[in-house]
Design a protein around this motif. Structure first.
Motif, short mmCIF file in Angstrom:
data_model
loop_
_atom_site.label_atom_id
_atom_site.label_comp_id
_atom_site.label_asym_id
_atom_site.label_seq_id
_atom_site.Cartn_x
_atom_site.Cartn_y
_atom_site.Cartn_z
N GLN A 7 0.83 -1.19 0.00
CA GLN A 7 0.00 0.00 0.00
C GLN A 7 0.87 1.24 0.00
N LYS A 43 -3.17 5.40 -1.50
CA LYS A 43 -3.72 4.45 -2.46
C LYS A 43 -4.30 3.23 -1.76
N GLY A 44 -5.05 2.43 -2.51
CA GLY A 44 -5.57 1.19 -1.97
C GLY A 44 -4.51 0.10 -1.97
N PRO A 45 -4.72 -0.96 -1.20
CA PRO A 45 -3.76 -2.07 -1.18
C PRO A 45 -3.64 -2.73 -2.55
N GLY A 59 -9.84 -1.42 -4.74
CA GLY A 59 -9.87 -0.14 -5.40
C GLY A 59 -9.01 0.85 -4.65
N GLU A 60 -9.00 2.10 -5.11
CA GLU A 60 -8.18 3.12 -4.49
C GLU A 60 -8.86 3.74 -3.27
#
Lengths: 113, 111
Positions: free
Chosen positions: A38, A42-44, B103-104
């Protein structure tokens, strides 16, 4: 694995060296394990997974080792690059009626140029 | 191919309001899960849906609800927002229920 709150363990490595990130998981009946990366904001990002009937799996520059006896996972990153700097989480899945991920405490990897 | 898409990316709400977050899974993925991530911690499981049915629920109050639509997209609803609901809300999708992609996220700030 319980969260350590705002203070994440940090691993600092020299660019080009190998990195080893460790993780202890909580449930001996877990079926499946995933490592995520990560980056800030941001997402993982999925890196690599391993099933409980395996003890090693290799990907591109990464290797995951699973030791079920001591409930321990490790992620090895070969030839660490500046772009590898991020927080790394291990996650376990206990398959019952759902496939929920249980995340361990993260490790911050800092790569020194 | 598009990954997991979430909207909105950032939002600010006042205590007591409600919020709806949206997620579109990767094309072909039938499972959607929601996670809450507060600063400095790993994501915490909220819900999983598969084929429009709830398959799992984490330890969150009834103020949190979700649903999955026939096209496999999903919404997460949170009512009566509290300051402590401020977090990154992550949606994840999977094809085979195990290989899970995120997702972000949607950054929610409650003031």
């Amino acid at each position: 694995g319980e969260s350590v709150g705002l203070h994440l363990p940090t691993l600092s490595v020299q660019e080009g060296d190998n990195s080893i990130i460790n993780c202890a998981y909580s449930n001996s009946a877990s079926d499946y394990f995933i490592w995520y990366k990560q980056e800030s904001g941001k997402g993982p990002q999925f890196i690599i997974d391993i099933r409980s009937n395996m003890d090693k799996r290799q990907g591109q520059r990464v290797t995951v080792l699973l030791n079920k006896t001591v409930k321990h996972l490790s992620l090895q990153i070969a030839a660490t690059q500046p772009g590898d700097s991020a927080v790394y989480f291990c996650a376990e899945i206990l398959v019952d009626s759902s496939y929920k991920l249980i995340f361990g405490s993260g490790t911050r990897l800092l790569v020194r140029p | 191919d598009a990954g997991v898409t979430q909207s909105p990316t950032h939002l600010i709400k006042t205590r007591g309001q409600h919020v709806t977050l949206r997620c579109s899974p990767i094309s072909g993925h039938k499972s959607v899960s929601w996670y809450q991530q507060v600063l400095g911690q790993g994501p915490q499981f909220i819900f999983q849906y598969y084929e429009k049915e709830e398959r799992g629920r984490g330890n969150f109050p009834d103020r949190f609800s979700a649903r999955q639509f026939p096209n496999y997209s999903s919404e997460l609803n949170v009512n009566a927002l509290l300051l402590g609901d401020s977090a990154l809300y992550l949606c994840a999708s999977s094809l085979d229920l195990a290989t899970i992609y995120f997702g972000e996220g949607s950054w929610l700030t409650v003031v």
